[in-house]
Design a protein around this motif. Sequence first.
Motif, PDB file in Angstrom:
ATOM      1  N   ARG A   1       0.845  -1.191   0.000  1.00  9.83           N
ATOM      2  CA  ARG A   1       0.000   0.000   0.000  1.00  9.83           C
ATOM      3  C   ARG A   1       0.881   1.242   0.000  1.00  9.83           C
ATOM      4  NH1 ARG A   1      -5.246  -0.620   1.753  1.00  9.83           N
ATOM      5  NH2 ARG A   1      -5.227   1.220   3.070  1.00  9.83           N
ATOM      6  N   PRO A   2       1.275   1.684  -1.190  1.00 12.90           N
ATOM      7  CA  PRO A   2       2.166   2.863  -1.272  1.00 12.90           C
ATOM      8  C   PRO A   2       1.505   4.089  -0.633  1.00 12.90           C
ATOM      9  CG  PRO A   2       1.976   1.766  -3.406  1.00 12.90           C
ATOM     10  CD  PRO A   2       0.948   1.155  -2.520  1.00 12.90           C
ATOM     11  N   ARG A   3       2.343   4.949  -0.067  1.00 12.19           N
ATOM     12  CA  ARG A   3       1.867   6.164   0.615  1.00 12.19           C
ATOM     13  C   ARG A   3       1.627   7.254  -0.430  1.00 12.19           C
ATOM     14  NH1 ARG A   3       7.183   6.185   4.057  1.00 12.19           N
ATOM     15  NH2 ARG A   3       7.825   5.632   1.955  1.00 12.19           N
ATOM     16  N   VAL A   4       0.364   7.569  -0.652  1.00  9.85           N
ATOM     17  CA  VAL A   4      -0.034   8.515  -1.702  1.00  9.85           C
ATOM     18  C   VAL A   4      -0.382   9.868  -1.079  1.00  9.85           C
ATOM     19  CG1 VAL A   4      -1.780   8.998  -3.459  1.00  9.85           C
ATOM     20  CG2 VAL A   4      -0.894   6.666  -3.188  1.00  9.85           C
ATOM     21  N   HIS A   5       0.126  10.937  -1.662  1.00  9.46           N
ATOM     22  CA  HIS A   5      -0.172  12.299  -1.200  1.00  9.46           C
ATOM     23  C   HIS A   5      -0.600  13.164  -2.376  1.00  9.46           C
ATOM     24  CE1 HIS A   5       1.826  12.234   2.906  1.00  9.46           C
ATOM     25  NE2 HIS A   5       2.218  11.086   2.385  1.00  9.46           N
TER      26      HIS A   5
ATOM     27  N   ASP B   1      -5.551  -0.466  -2.940  1.00  4.97           N
ATOM     28  CA  ASP B   1      -4.233  -0.878  -2.463  1.00  4.97           C
ATOM     29  C   ASP B   1      -3.296   0.319  -2.385  1.00  4.97           C
ATOM     30  OD1 ASP B   1      -5.025  -3.474  -2.198  1.00  4.97           O
ATOM     31  OD2 ASP B   1      -4.407  -4.038  -4.217  1.00  4.97           O
ATOM     32  N   LEU B   2      -3.695   1.283  -1.584  1.00  2.00           N
ATOM     33  CA  LEU B   2      -2.850   2.440  -1.352  1.00  2.00           C
ATOM     34  C   LEU B   2      -3.227   3.048  -0.010  1.00  2.00           C
ATOM     35  CD1 LEU B   2      -4.619   5.318  -1.807  1.00  2.00           C
ATOM     36  CD2 LEU B   2      -4.463   4.573  -4.176  1.00  2.00           C
ATOM     37  N   GLN B   3      -2.304   3.789   0.555  1.00  2.58           N
ATOM     38  CA  GLN B   3      -2.541   4.453   1.827  1.00  2.58           C
ATOM     39  C   GLN B   3      -2.539   5.953   1.553  1.00  2.58           C
ATOM     40  OE1 GLN B   3       0.193   3.216   4.951  1.00  2.58           O
ATOM     41  NE2 GLN B   3       0.279   5.331   5.698  1.00  2.58           N
ATOM     42  N   PHE B   4      -3.720   6.574   1.621  1.00  2.00           N
ATOM     43  CA  PHE B   4      -3.779   8.006   1.327  1.00  2.00           C
ATOM     44  C   PHE B   4      -3.406   8.796   2.580  1.00  2.00           C
ATOM     45  CE2 PHE B   4      -6.194  12.049   1.175  1.00  2.00           C
ATOM     46  CZ  PHE B   4      -5.393  12.648   0.222  1.00  2.00           C
ATOM     47  N   ASP B   5      -2.317   9.566   2.474  1.00  2.00           N
ATOM     48  CA  ASP B   5      -1.778  10.266   3.642  1.00  2.00           C
ATOM     49  C   ASP B   5      -1.979  11.780   3.580  1.00  2.00           C
ATOM     50  OD1 ASP B   5      -1.011   8.000   4.914  1.00  2.00           O
ATOM     51  OD2 ASP B   5       1.093   8.097   4.356  1.00  2.00           O
ATOM     52  N   GLY B   6      -2.951  12.237   2.788  1.00  2.00           N
ATOM     53  CA  GLY B   6      -3.239  13.669   2.771  1.00  2.00           C
ATOM     54  C   GLY B   6      -2.344  14.451   1.825  1.00  2.00           C
ATOM     55  N   TYR B   7      -2.076  15.694   2.207  1.00  2.00           N
ATOM     56  CA  TYR B   7      -1.318  16.600   1.336  1.00  2.00           C
ATOM     57  C   TYR B   7       0.176  16.522   1.598  1.00  2.00           C
ATOM     58  CZ  TYR B   7      -5.967  18.684   0.744  1.00  2.00           C
ATOM     59  OH  TYR B   7      -7.284  18.884   0.483  1.00  2.00           O
ATOM     60  N   VAL B   8       0.941  16.930   0.600  1.00  2.00           N
ATOM     61  CA  VAL B   8       2.385  17.103   0.788  1.00  2.00           C
ATOM     62  C   VAL B   8       2.791  18.392   0.108  1.00  2.00           C
ATOM     63  CG1 VAL B   8       3.067  15.807  -1.298  1.00  2.00           C
ATOM     64  CG2 VAL B   8       4.647  15.964   0.630  1.00  2.00           C
ATOM     65  N   GLU B   9       3.724  19.125   0.696  1.00  2.00           N
ATOM     66  CA  GLU B   9       4.268  20.311   0.043  1.00  2.00           C
ATOM     67  C   GLU B   9       5.515  19.911  -0.746  1.00  2.00           C
ATOM     68  OE1 GLU B   9       4.049  24.222   2.066  1.00  2.00           O
ATOM     69  OE2 GLU B   9       3.558  23.035   3.833  1.00  2.00           O
ATOM     70  N   SER B  10       5.887  20.747  -1.721  1.00  2.00           N
ATOM     71  CA  SER B  10       6.918  20.322  -2.661  1.00  2.00           C
ATOM     72  C   SER B  10       8.321  20.278  -2.053  1.00  2.00           C
ATOM     73  CB  SER B  10       6.898  21.191  -3.928  1.00  2.00           C
ATOM     74  OG  SER B  10       7.077  22.541  -3.611  1.00  2.00           O
ATOM     75  N   ASP B  11       8.500  20.792  -0.829  1.00  2.00           N
ATOM     76  CA  ASP B  11       9.825  20.640  -0.209  1.00  2.00           C
ATOM     77  C   ASP B  11       9.962  19.317   0.531  1.00  2.00           C
ATOM     78  OD1 ASP B  11       7.993  21.400   1.692  1.00  2.00           O
ATOM     79  OD2 ASP B  11       9.321  22.745   2.770  1.00  2.00           O
ATOM     80  N   LYS B  12       8.900  18.518   0.563  1.00  2.00           N
ATOM     81  CA  LYS B  12       8.941  17.236   1.272  1.00  2.00           C
ATOM     82  C   LYS B  12       8.919  16.043   0.314  1.00  2.00           C
ATOM     83  CE  LYS B  12       8.308  19.238   5.418  1.00  2.00           C
ATOM     84  NZ  LYS B  12       7.809  20.549   4.982  1.00  2.00           N
TER      85      LYS B  12
ATOM     86  N   ARG C   1      12.023  13.509   0.750  1.00  2.00           N
ATOM     87  CA  ARG C   1      12.520  13.119   2.084  1.00  2.00           C
ATOM     88  C   ARG C   1      12.435  11.616   2.301  1.00  2.00           C
ATOM     89  NH1 ARG C   1      15.642  16.969   2.935  1.00  2.00           N
ATOM     90  NH2 ARG C   1      15.926  16.288   5.083  1.00  2.00           N
ATOM     91  N   GLY C   2      11.801  10.890   1.398  1.00  2.00           N
ATOM     92  CA  GLY C   2      11.705   9.437   1.548  1.00  2.00           C
ATOM     93  C   GLY C   2      10.473   9.001   2.321  1.00  2.00           C
ATOM     94  N   GLU C   3       9.563   9.916   2.599  1.00  2.00           N
ATOM     95  CA  GLU C   3       8.376   9.576   3.385  1.00  2.00           C
ATOM     96  C   GLU C   3       7.108   9.462   2.531  1.00  2.00           C
ATOM     97  OE1 GLU C   3       8.706  12.894   5.969  1.00  2.00           O
ATOM     98  OE2 GLU C   3      10.575  12.101   6.807  1.00  2.00           O
ATOM     99  N   VAL C   4       7.264   9.637   1.237  1.00  2.00           N
ATOM    100  CA  VAL C   4       6.132   9.647   0.314  1.00  2.00           C
ATOM    101  C   VAL C   4       6.479   8.737  -0.868  1.00  2.00           C
ATOM    102  CG1 VAL C   4       4.713  11.156  -1.136  1.00  2.00           C
ATOM    103  CG2 VAL C   4       5.731  12.053   0.958  1.00  2.00           C
ATOM    104  N   ASP C   5       5.513   7.925  -1.313  1.00  2.28           N
ATOM    105  CA  ASP C   5       5.765   7.054  -2.466  1.00  2.28           C
ATOM    106  C   ASP C   5       5.183   7.600  -3.763  1.00  2.28           C
ATOM    107  OD1 ASP C   5       7.082   5.023  -0.940  1.00  2.28           O
ATOM    108  OD2 ASP C   5       5.121   4.464  -0.149  1.00  2.28           O
ATOM    109  N   VAL C   6       4.027   8.273  -3.662  1.00  4.09           N
ATOM    110  CA  VAL C   6       3.363   8.792  -4.863  1.00  4.09           C
ATOM    111  C   VAL C   6       2.891  10.225  -4.593  1.00  4.09           C
ATOM    112  CG1 VAL C   6       1.483   8.469  -6.520  1.00  4.09           C
ATOM    113  CG2 VAL C   6       2.532   6.471  -5.441  1.00  4.09           C
ATOM    114  N   VAL C   7       3.266  11.158  -5.461  1.00  2.00           N
ATOM    115  CA  VAL C   7       2.810  12.545  -5.367  1.00  2.00           C
ATOM    116  C   VAL C   7       1.886  12.813  -6.546  1.00  2.00           C
ATOM    117  CG1 VAL C   7       3.489  14.976  -5.409  1.00  2.00           C
ATOM    118  CG2 VAL C   7       4.908  13.302  -4.203  1.00  2.00           C
TER     119      VAL C   7
END
Lengths: 357, 357
Positions: B176-180, B209-220, B223-229
């Motif tokens: 379940r890739p971390r999707v933002h 089959d994914l874990q939706f983790d909300g928003y991400v800003e482009s400086d993150k 960092r290795g904490e996000v799989d799909v932007v």
Amino acid sequence: MSLPRIAIDAMGGDEGVRVMVEGAALARRRHDKFQFLLVGDEARIARALEAHPNMRGASEILHCEDVVAGDELPSRALRRAKTTSMGLAVNAVKEGKAGAAVSAGNTGALMAMSKLALRTMPGIDRPALAALLPTLGDNDVIMLDLGANTEADARNLVQFAIMGAAYSRIVTGRDRPRVHLLNIGTEEIKGFDRLREAATQLQNATSLDLQFDGYVESDKINRGEVDVVVTDGFSGNIALKAIEGTARFVTDLLRNAFTSSLRSKIGFLVSRPATELLRHHLDPNNHNGAVFLGLNGVVVKSHGSANAKGVANAVAVAARLLEDNLTQRITHDLAELGEDRLRVAPGNSGATDEGSQ
Amino acid sequence: MSLPRIAIDAMGGDEGVRVMVEGAALARRRHDKFQFLLVGDEARIARALEAHPNMRGASEILHCEDVVAGDELPSRALRRAKTTSMGLAVNAVKEGKAGAAVSAGNTGALMAMSKLALRTMPGIDRPALAALLPTLGDNDVIMLDLGANTEADARNLVQFAIMGAAYSRIVTGRDRPRVHLLNIGTEEIKGFDRLREAATQLQNATSLDLQFDGYVESDKINRGEVDVVVTDGFSGNIALKAIEGTARFVTDLLRNAFTSSLRSKIGFLVSRPATELLRHHLDPNNHNGAVFLGLNGVVVKSHGSANAKGVANAVAVAARLLEDNLTQRITHDLAELGEDRLRVAPGNSGATDEGSQ
């Protein structure tokens, strides 16, 4: 010329009072013309001032107990404009008790309070947030908007270009800064009417003190060939943070690489002066101080995580804009644009029609 | 399992035939299962093949004389889909003569030709361009869309999330890739209805089959904490090019710093293994190969300036997506989304209403 004093929101930012006061003191060590109105908890500010004898006689404290939280909704913060350190710092500019305000607090709240207290300049529909970024060239590049407006139409973009160019003339000394609109490479795509309209208007406005050089893609921002990058706040914020994040990413990789073996550690020590130079060039503190352009007064946003050197830079930005009369320059350029519009034949450009409303 | 062969547009890209053939040969040295259909000028391809005996018996040439120019408008190129090397490479996928196509030519033309020949998958409204970017973490991050669609509504963004997660499961091995969703920090801003709607839909679609983790800003992003932007093509292109440009900017500064004095040159030589590691990590050739997701077939865009190693990577990307049945995976996930929608109570979310149209 005596410089109007600068109001400092002493409570904003991750580090709070100590860093804000130390930053002001650092700025004053460079130019003793600086005078400050320090807004926030009197006891804490007085304690922080003890370490900086050069601030004695150069600063007044405006006491208040309320503080805008970093994650507070701007609409909520706005209700406490008259009681918070941020609100009172901005209000000091409105009332002429200070020439400019500097805050490291909540960006959205600062924008909302500044707009409400200072109002937008005549001829400007929306203020914009502008910052300086390092380049490979001789001078920094200015990018705006960085998040004050998520969306921007052609008319907004043209106004951003004028404000950015006025700022760039002060920073770079160029008579006609090279202005570009941020765009992507793909041709024949939807959604760019506003960009094309803005380009047409800027091409026609030949009497403006700027050189409009068309579009730029975000991988060319820092090559040193562009002075002002104009975009909407969503794209601008994405580009700015992608740049900041990647600079941090590469320096993190570099640090990992240099500490990966004894050999590389030795190499790092030998080449330290070189890597220090790089670190200096990339340190966001050296480019700290984003400006809200288009208001009847100067408001500078210091980064929440800036150190004292960063705060000193934000103070220096505010001082420079006061000395060089940024607001008057923008007013003058807007008048020029008005004349340009009259010169365009009616029906010559649909874009101009919209822009002259 | 035998791998379907890969069609190579041998004429596209800044370097043309030699680099495309050398890249294919390099890919084949790593995996001798690769078979190629090389599309373009037969004499030039044959000459380029002479240097690569391992390509004998593994490649067929499809001759044509026409080439899509790098700066050609997609609409113009589209008229020559049946005569150009790019058009014929894509057509080979349509006709089952190849499993995937790789081109280093004009991105807009490749997108237009691929859409026309392969059509979008059932359940996908618009295909998206996706690429892998390096991170500080264990695996690359996938970002999409990178410019295939300037604008994207909530429904498009949800589809991009599903396609990106399917790609990420192949690349990262995560179930379940971390999707933002890419967003900016400012709260209470206009223009984000589509983002909020997409977020609501992804939160509700729990069987995906994914874990939706909300928003991400482009400086993150790195960092290795996000799989799909996930983002629209305008913002994605701006972020991608800002990242590429800044990586180049920092390495240029580093080069300048290391060559600024004898001392720093010596330090550079001593720490060379470390800086080589960095260079390897940042070399865009090691992340070459953007994928058009959402088509009935695999089309990979190699960067116009990629070297042979870069082309080999693009070929490897195409092969991996064929082996791991990306298209079938996306079809399966879209079916899951359909079931999820049925489970949401009517009137529970306006966003879901729009998404289920």
